[in-house]
Design a protein around this motif. Structure first.
Motif, mmCIF file in Angstrom:
data_model
loop_
_atom_site.group_PDB
_atom_site.id
_atom_site.type_symbol
_atom_site.label_atom_id
_atom_site.label_comp_id
_atom_site.label_asym_id
_atom_site.label_seq_id
_atom_site.Cartn_x
_atom_site.Cartn_y
_atom_site.Cartn_z
ATOM 1 N N UNK A 66 50.906 75.570 14.234
ATOM 2 C CA UNK A 66 51.805 74.543 14.749
ATOM 3 C C UNK A 66 52.595 74.984 15.974
ATOM 4 N N UNK A 67 52.411 76.225 16.410
ATOM 5 C CA UNK A 67 53.144 76.754 17.565
ATOM 6 C C UNK A 67 52.309 76.604 18.822
ATOM 7 N N UNK A 68 52.764 75.790 19.799
ATOM 8 C CA UNK A 68 51.941 75.495 20.978
ATOM 9 C C UNK A 68 51.770 76.665 21.943
ATOM 10 N N UNK A 69 52.722 77.577 22.017
ATOM 11 C CA UNK A 69 52.614 78.726 22.911
ATOM 12 C C UNK A 69 51.514 79.654 22.385
ATOM 13 N N UNK A 70 50.429 79.780 23.167
ATOM 14 C CA UNK A 70 49.249 80.507 22.686
ATOM 15 C C UNK A 70 49.545 81.977 22.392
ATOM 16 N N UNK A 71 50.319 82.630 23.255
ATOM 17 C CA UNK A 71 50.639 84.038 23.048
ATOM 18 C C UNK A 71 51.471 84.258 21.807
ATOM 19 N N UNK A 72 52.446 83.394 21.608
ATOM 20 C CA UNK A 72 53.311 83.485 20.434
ATOM 21 C C UNK A 72 52.512 83.181 19.165
ATOM 22 N N UNK A 73 51.703 82.144 19.226
ATOM 23 C CA UNK A 73 50.892 81.757 18.065
ATOM 24 C C UNK A 73 49.936 82.876 17.659
ATOM 25 N N UNK A 74 49.392 83.596 18.654
ATOM 26 C CA UNK A 74 48.448 84.677 18.357
ATOM 27 C C UNK A 74 49.128 85.805 17.576
ATOM 28 N N UNK A 75 50.371 86.090 17.899
ATOM 29 C CA UNK A 75 51.096 87.152 17.196
ATOM 30 C C UNK A 75 51.408 86.743 15.754
ATOM 31 N N UNK A 76 51.776 85.481 15.572
ATOM 32 C CA UNK A 76 52.053 84.989 14.216
ATOM 33 C C UNK A 76 50.759 84.969 13.397
ATOM 34 N N UNK A 77 49.679 84.566 14.047
ATOM 35 C CA UNK A 77 48.375 84.531 13.370
ATOM 36 C C UNK A 77 47.977 85.927 12.887
ATOM 37 N N UNK A 78 48.192 86.945 13.722
ATOM 38 C CA UNK A 78 47.862 88.311 13.315
ATOM 39 C C UNK A 78 48.726 88.753 12.146
ATOM 40 N N UNK A 79 49.983 88.335 12.165
ATOM 41 C CA UNK A 79 50.887 88.651 11.052
ATOM 42 C C UNK A 79 50.353 88.026 9.760
ATOM 43 N N UNK A 80 49.875 86.795 9.854
ATOM 44 C CA UNK A 80 49.311 86.117 8.678
ATOM 45 C C UNK A 80 48.078 86.853 8.162
#
Length: 247
Positions: free
Chosen positions: A81-95
């Motif tokens: 749900x996070x539109x910023x691709x760089x930010x979303x990628x970091x959260x995705x890795x955390x998941x």
């Protein structure tokens, strides 16, 4: 354990995280004004007393697996749900990391307490991990309270939670190794090393993102939120302490 801000920042420096002017200040300020219960010696003493019971410790590993799996699912929705691709990628890795951790805790149960659970329960425990991987694109869980773009408040809560998890990990490690069969200790230690590294990395990336928000004009809000959420986590910790839960 008595100085959470100092020990956390020291761990970040050891991972080559540079001084973060705003983050370092707001963490020290929050810990000074609202010293976290999970950093007190009495807290560690109560944990040690509980963990000396191998049955309690085994159940604790299962609870850790459950919470890591649940955390992974929440992060997956945030990343989707996070539109910023760089930010979303970091959260995705955390998941993905937390998804792996859910299985790692089951693995640690197998190593430290071989035969503690039967095959049927073991198979159920493995399903606690959502099984996320780098080959998957995040998709928000329908109706999830975490299906929204990540906020500064989310990051601060994640940061404190990871700091607390890191403290719990450090308390758990020596007791778990003590119960583990001697010939299996090197294998268990490798998993524990990886978990500690991941927890430290999670503190680091959320700290950097908080710093970014601060440099964009949200320093005052971040400082207030860090203190407020530290108080909130203290209340949660006190409640869990009554139940002898340390996760």
């Amino acid at each position: 354990m008595s100085d959470i801000a100092h020990s956390t920042l020291q761990a970040l420096r050891q991972q080559n995280v540079p001084l973060l002017f705003h983050y370092d200040d707001l963490l020290c300020n929050a810990c000074q004004k609202s010293p976290p219960l999970f950093g007190e010696t009495t807290y560690a003493d109560i944990y040690h007393e509980a963990a000396c019971d191998p049955q309690w410790l085994a159940i604790s590993l299962i609870t850790n697996a459950e919470r890591e799996g649940d955390g992974a699912t929440r992060l997956w929705s945030l990343a989707a749900s996070t539109p910023d691709a760089g930010l979303a990628a970091q959260i995705r890795q955390h998941a993905i990391d937390e998804s792996h951790h859910a299985r790692a805790y089951v693995q640690m149960l197998d190593i430290a307490f071989p035969g503690a659970v039967d095959r049927k329960l073991h198979a159920q425990l493995l399903t606690l991990s959502p099984g996320y991987s780098r080959q998957q694109a995040p998709v928000a869980v329908p109706g999830s309270a975490f299906a929204h773009p990540i906020t500064l408040d989310d990051l601060i809560q994640m940061n404190i939670a990871e700091i607390r998890t890191r403290v719990h990990h450090l308390m758990q490690r020596p007791i778990l190794l003590q119960f583990c069969p001697v010939d299996s200790r090197p294998r268990l230690a490798r998993i524990l090393d990886r978990l500690l590294l991941d927890e430290t990395r999670h503190v680091a990336y959320t700290a950097r993102l908080i710093e970014g928000f601060c440099t964009q004009g949200e320093a005052a809000q971040a400082k207030a939120l860090m203190l407020e959420r530290m108080d909130d986590f203290d209340a949660i910790t006190r409640h869990e302490l009554e139940l002898r839960v340390f996760e």
